[in-house]
Design a protein around this motif. Structure first.
Motif, PDB file in Angstrom:
ATOM      1  N   ARG A 171       0.835  -1.210   0.000  1.00 58.64           N
ATOM      2  CA  ARG A 171       0.000   0.000   0.000  1.00 58.64           C
ATOM      3  C   ARG A 171       0.868   1.258   0.000  1.00 58.64           C
ATOM      4  O   ARG A 171       0.522   2.261  -0.626  1.00 58.64           O
ATOM      5  CB  ARG A 171      -0.928   0.002   1.221  1.00 58.64           C
ATOM      6  CG  ARG A 171      -2.062  -1.018   1.129  1.00 58.64           C
ATOM      7  CD  ARG A 171      -3.103  -0.786   2.207  1.00 58.64           C
ATOM      8  NE  ARG A 171      -2.572  -1.010   3.548  1.00 58.64           N
ATOM      9  CZ  ARG A 171      -2.569  -2.173   4.167  1.00 58.64           C
ATOM     10  NH1 ARG A 171      -3.051  -3.250   3.555  1.00 58.64           N
ATOM     11  NH2 ARG A 171      -2.089  -2.298   5.388  1.00 58.64           N
ATOM     12  N   ARG A 172       1.992   1.183   0.700  1.00 59.00           N
ATOM     13  CA  ARG A 172       2.846   2.371   0.815  1.00 59.00           C
ATOM     14  C   ARG A 172       3.458   2.767  -0.519  1.00 59.00           C
ATOM     15  O   ARG A 172       3.573   3.961  -0.817  1.00 59.00           O
ATOM     16  CB  ARG A 172       3.931   2.104   1.865  1.00 59.00           C
ATOM     17  CG  ARG A 172       4.837   3.282   2.147  1.00 59.00           C
ATOM     18  CD  ARG A 172       5.512   3.159   3.502  1.00 59.00           C
ATOM     19  NE  ARG A 172       6.245   1.916   3.649  1.00 59.00           N
ATOM     20  CZ  ARG A 172       7.473   1.717   3.195  1.00 59.00           C
ATOM     21  NH1 ARG A 172       8.103   2.670   2.535  1.00 59.00           N
ATOM     22  NH2 ARG A 172       8.087   0.555   3.391  1.00 59.00           N
ATOM     23  N   VAL A 173       3.860   1.789  -1.336  1.00 66.59           N
ATOM     24  CA  VAL A 173       4.537   2.145  -2.588  1.00 66.59           C
ATOM     25  C   VAL A 173       3.582   2.714  -3.630  1.00 66.59           C
ATOM     26  O   VAL A 173       4.044   3.236  -4.649  1.00 66.59           O
ATOM     27  CB  VAL A 173       5.317   0.949  -3.174  1.00 66.59           C
ATOM     28  CG1 VAL A 173       6.371   0.462  -2.198  1.00 66.59           C
ATOM     29  CG2 VAL A 173       4.396  -0.175  -3.609  1.00 66.59           C
ATOM     30  N   VAL A 174       2.266   2.628  -3.389  1.00 69.72           N
ATOM     31  CA  VAL A 174       1.303   3.279  -4.283  1.00 69.72           C
ATOM     32  C   VAL A 174       0.602   4.438  -3.579  1.00 69.72           C
ATOM     33  O   VAL A 174      -0.442   4.909  -4.032  1.00 69.72           O
ATOM     34  CB  VAL A 174       0.267   2.270  -4.842  1.00 69.72           C
ATOM     35  CG1 VAL A 174       0.930   1.269  -5.758  1.00 69.72           C
ATOM     36  CG2 VAL A 174      -0.483   1.558  -3.718  1.00 69.72           C
ATOM     37  N   ASP A 175       1.189   4.908  -2.496  1.00 74.30           N
ATOM     38  CA  ASP A 175       0.682   6.092  -1.799  1.00 74.30           C
ATOM     39  C   ASP A 175       1.218   7.325  -2.520  1.00 74.30           C
ATOM     40  O   ASP A 175       2.433   7.446  -2.716  1.00 74.30           O
ATOM     41  CB  ASP A 175       1.160   6.071  -0.349  1.00 74.30           C
ATOM     42  CG  ASP A 175       0.589   7.214   0.482  1.00 74.30           C
ATOM     43  OD1 ASP A 175       0.279   8.280  -0.085  1.00 74.30           O
ATOM     44  OD2 ASP A 175       0.459   7.039   1.709  1.00 74.30           O
ATOM     45  N   PRO A 176       0.361   8.250  -2.927  1.00 71.78           N
ATOM     46  CA  PRO A 176       0.856   9.444  -3.633  1.00 71.78           C
ATOM     47  C   PRO A 176       1.876  10.235  -2.828  1.00 71.78           C
ATOM     48  O   PRO A 176       2.677  10.978  -3.408  1.00 71.78           O
ATOM     49  CB  PRO A 176      -0.421  10.269  -3.852  1.00 71.78           C
ATOM     50  CG  PRO A 176      -1.550   9.301  -3.754  1.00 71.78           C
ATOM     51  CD  PRO A 176      -1.100   8.239  -2.787  1.00 71.78           C
ATOM     52  N   ASN A 177       1.861  10.074  -1.496  1.00 66.69           N
ATOM     53  CA  ASN A 177       2.788  10.824  -0.646  1.00 66.69           C
ATOM     54  C   ASN A 177       4.112  10.103  -0.419  1.00 66.69           C
ATOM     55  O   ASN A 177       5.012  10.653   0.215  1.00 66.69           O
ATOM     56  CB  ASN A 177       2.134  11.116   0.702  1.00 66.69           C
ATOM     57  CG  ASN A 177       0.892  11.974   0.558  1.00 66.69           C
ATOM     58  OD1 ASN A 177       0.931  13.001  -0.134  1.00 66.69           O
ATOM     59  ND2 ASN A 177      -0.206  11.577   1.175  1.00 66.69           N
ATOM     60  N   ASP A 178       4.225   8.859  -0.901  1.00 68.06           N
ATOM     61  CA  ASP A 178       5.486   8.126  -0.799  1.00 68.06           C
ATOM     62  C   ASP A 178       6.381   8.544  -1.966  1.00 68.06           C
ATOM     63  O   ASP A 178       5.880   8.833  -3.061  1.00 68.06           O
ATOM     64  CB  ASP A 178       5.213   6.619  -0.865  1.00 68.06           C
ATOM     65  CG  ASP A 178       6.465   5.791  -0.637  1.00 68.06           C
ATOM     66  OD1 ASP A 178       6.806   5.545   0.535  1.00 68.06           O
ATOM     67  OD2 ASP A 178       7.119   5.403  -1.634  1.00 68.06           O
ATOM     68  N   PRO A 179       7.701   8.589  -1.744  1.00 66.64           N
ATOM     69  CA  PRO A 179       8.583   8.990  -2.847  1.00 66.64           C
ATOM     70  C   PRO A 179       8.401   8.160  -4.118  1.00 66.64           C
ATOM     71  O   PRO A 179       8.576   8.666  -5.232  1.00 66.64           O
ATOM     72  CB  PRO A 179       9.988   8.795  -2.258  1.00 66.64           C
ATOM     73  CG  PRO A 179       9.799   8.978  -0.780  1.00 66.64           C
ATOM     74  CD  PRO A 179       8.439   8.399  -0.482  1.00 66.64           C
ATOM     75  N   VAL A 209      -8.817   3.636 -12.335  1.00 65.78           N
ATOM     76  CA  VAL A 209      -8.374   2.896 -11.148  1.00 65.78           C
ATOM     77  C   VAL A 209      -7.793   3.832 -10.089  1.00 65.78           C
ATOM     78  O   VAL A 209      -7.408   3.384  -9.009  1.00 65.78           O
ATOM     79  CB  VAL A 209      -7.351   1.795 -11.495  1.00 65.78           C
ATOM     80  CG1 VAL A 209      -7.958   0.785 -12.456  1.00 65.78           C
ATOM     81  CG2 VAL A 209      -6.056   2.380 -12.037  1.00 65.78           C
ATOM     82  N   LEU A 210      -7.738   5.119 -10.398  1.00 64.60           N
ATOM     83  CA  LEU A 210      -7.294   6.107  -9.422  1.00 64.60           C
ATOM     84  C   LEU A 210      -8.500   6.816  -8.837  1.00 64.60           C
ATOM     85  O   LEU A 210      -9.436   7.191  -9.551  1.00 64.60           O
ATOM     86  CB  LEU A 210      -6.350   7.131 -10.073  1.00 64.60           C
ATOM     87  CG  LEU A 210      -5.080   6.583 -10.717  1.00 64.60           C
ATOM     88  CD1 LEU A 210      -4.241   7.741 -11.256  1.00 64.60           C
ATOM     89  CD2 LEU A 210      -4.271   5.752  -9.727  1.00 64.60           C
ATOM     90  N   ALA A 211      -8.486   7.012  -7.518  1.00 61.45           N
ATOM     91  CA  ALA A 211      -9.551   7.739  -6.837  1.00 61.45           C
ATOM     92  C   ALA A 211      -9.399   9.234  -7.107  1.00 61.45           C
ATOM     93  O   ALA A 211      -8.398   9.695  -7.668  1.00 61.45           O
ATOM     94  CB  ALA A 211      -9.503   7.455  -5.336  1.00 61.45           C
ATOM     95  N   ASP A 212     -10.383  10.006  -6.679  1.00 55.94           N
ATOM     96  CA  ASP A 212     -10.365  11.446  -6.930  1.00 55.94           C
ATOM     97  C   ASP A 212      -9.162  12.137  -6.304  1.00 55.94           C
ATOM     98  O   ASP A 212      -8.687  13.156  -6.811  1.00 55.94           O
ATOM     99  CB  ASP A 212     -11.659  12.094  -6.396  1.00 55.94           C
ATOM    100  CG  ASP A 212     -12.886  11.673  -7.200  1.00 55.94           C
ATOM    101  OD1 ASP A 212     -12.712  11.234  -8.362  1.00 55.94           O
ATOM    102  OD2 ASP A 212     -14.008  11.777  -6.671  1.00 55.94           O
ATOM    103  N   ASP A 213      -8.673  11.576  -5.184  1.00 63.91           N
ATOM    104  CA  ASP A 213      -7.515  12.186  -4.515  1.00 63.91           C
ATOM    105  C   ASP A 213      -6.184  11.697  -5.073  1.00 63.91           C
ATOM    106  O   ASP A 213      -5.115  12.028  -4.547  1.00 63.91           O
ATOM    107  CB  ASP A 213      -7.572  11.937  -3.001  1.00 63.91           C
ATOM    108  CG  ASP A 213      -7.478  10.456  -2.647  1.00 63.91           C
ATOM    109  OD1 ASP A 213      -7.411   9.617  -3.564  1.00 63.91           O
ATOM    110  OD2 ASP A 213      -7.497  10.138  -1.442  1.00 63.91           O
ATOM    111  N   GLY A 214      -6.229  10.910  -6.144  1.00 59.75           N
ATOM    112  CA  GLY A 214      -5.011  10.435  -6.775  1.00 59.75           C
ATOM    113  C   GLY A 214      -4.495   9.116  -6.233  1.00 59.75           C
ATOM    114  O   GLY A 214      -3.523   8.566  -6.757  1.00 59.75           O
ATOM    115  N   SER A 215      -5.134   8.599  -5.194  1.00 62.02           N
ATOM    116  CA  SER A 215      -4.705   7.324  -4.619  1.00 62.02           C
ATOM    117  C   SER A 215      -5.245   6.170  -5.449  1.00 62.02           C
ATOM    118  O   SER A 215      -6.132   6.336  -6.290  1.00 62.02           O
ATOM    119  CB  SER A 215      -5.178   7.198  -3.171  1.00 62.02           C
ATOM    120  OG  SER A 215      -6.601   7.186  -3.111  1.00 62.02           O
ATOM    121  N   LEU A 216      -4.695   4.984  -5.200  1.00 61.81           N
ATOM    122  CA  LEU A 216      -5.102   3.801  -5.963  1.00 61.81           C
ATOM    123  C   LEU A 216      -6.377   3.219  -5.371  1.00 61.81           C
ATOM    124  O   LEU A 216      -6.482   3.001  -4.163  1.00 61.81           O
ATOM    125  CB  LEU A 216      -3.986   2.753  -5.917  1.00 61.81           C
ATOM    126  CG  LEU A 216      -4.148   1.545  -6.849  1.00 61.81           C
ATOM    127  CD1 LEU A 216      -4.051   1.981  -8.305  1.00 61.81           C
ATOM    128  CD2 LEU A 216      -3.073   0.498  -6.550  1.00 61.81           C
TER     129      LEU A 216
END
Length: 202
Positions: free
Chosen positions: A36-44, A61-68
């Protein structure tokens, strides 16, 4: 440092055993949390990995906030083996790198590091690290189906499909140093975890 793999099929009780070991002092690396962390928009790594996934599966497949949106991803790739392989070719290298960094952070210490990793089998490709001990957590298929229904709200059909898709336990048992069955009582699982902890710290 001692590095221990805790594996098993969905609903078998990997997390239960990992939590029991953590309560006794283990440092737990949760493969699902790393994924989950490696597809977090806030992770490098996140923005690059998410862009590759969107290029493969579509921006939906991306949510409105850019997350997966993991449920949408599952719906797209679950029944398409080729597409699932292409998706895994994107996310697995990022997961491997992140996991290696988490493990390396404990090197040179006396920590017992538990890597909770689903479906580690005799067919798993070589990993960039070596486990000192492999533990597989097993339960019969019916118990796993019930747990998925009760704990995750799956329909019986969905639960059976997820259990069936992961195959039997034979390929996990082939590489296991320790087998913990969770078909019994919670107290029995705790007892087995305690025995394992004593072995790891002897």
């Amino acid at each position: 440092m001692r590095l221990v793999a805790v594996t098993g099929g969905i609903g078998a009780g990997k997390s239960t055993v990992s939590r029991a070991l953590a309560a006794r002092g283990a440092q737990v690396i949760d493969a699902d949390a790393t994924a989950r962390r490696v597809v977090d928009p806030n992770d490098p790594r996140g923005p690059r990995v998410l862009a590759q996934i969107a290029a493969l599966l579509g921006a939906e497949v991306l949510a409105d906030d850019g997350s997966l949106d993991r449920e949408r991803v599952a719906a797209v790739v679950f029944h398409d083996e080729e597409l699932r392989h292409r998706y895994n070719a994107i996310v697995h290298p990022a997961i491997m790198q992140a996991t290696a960094e988490e493990i390396d952070a404990h090197r040179g210490t006396e920590a017992v590091v538990v890597h909770e990793i689903p479906l580690l089998t005799a067919d798993t490709a070589a990993l960039p690290w070596t486990y000192d001990l492999v533990v597989t957590v097993e339960a019969d298929a019916e118990a796993r189906v019930r747990r998925l229904q009760d704990g995750r709200g799956y329909t019986r059909e969905h639960a059976e499909a997820r259990v069936r898709a992961q195959g039997g336990e034979e390929r996990r048992l082939a590489i296991a140093d320790v087998v913990i069955r969770t078909d019994g009582s919670p107290a029995d699982t705790e007892r087995r975890a305690d025995e394992l902890w004593r072995r790891l710290t002897a």
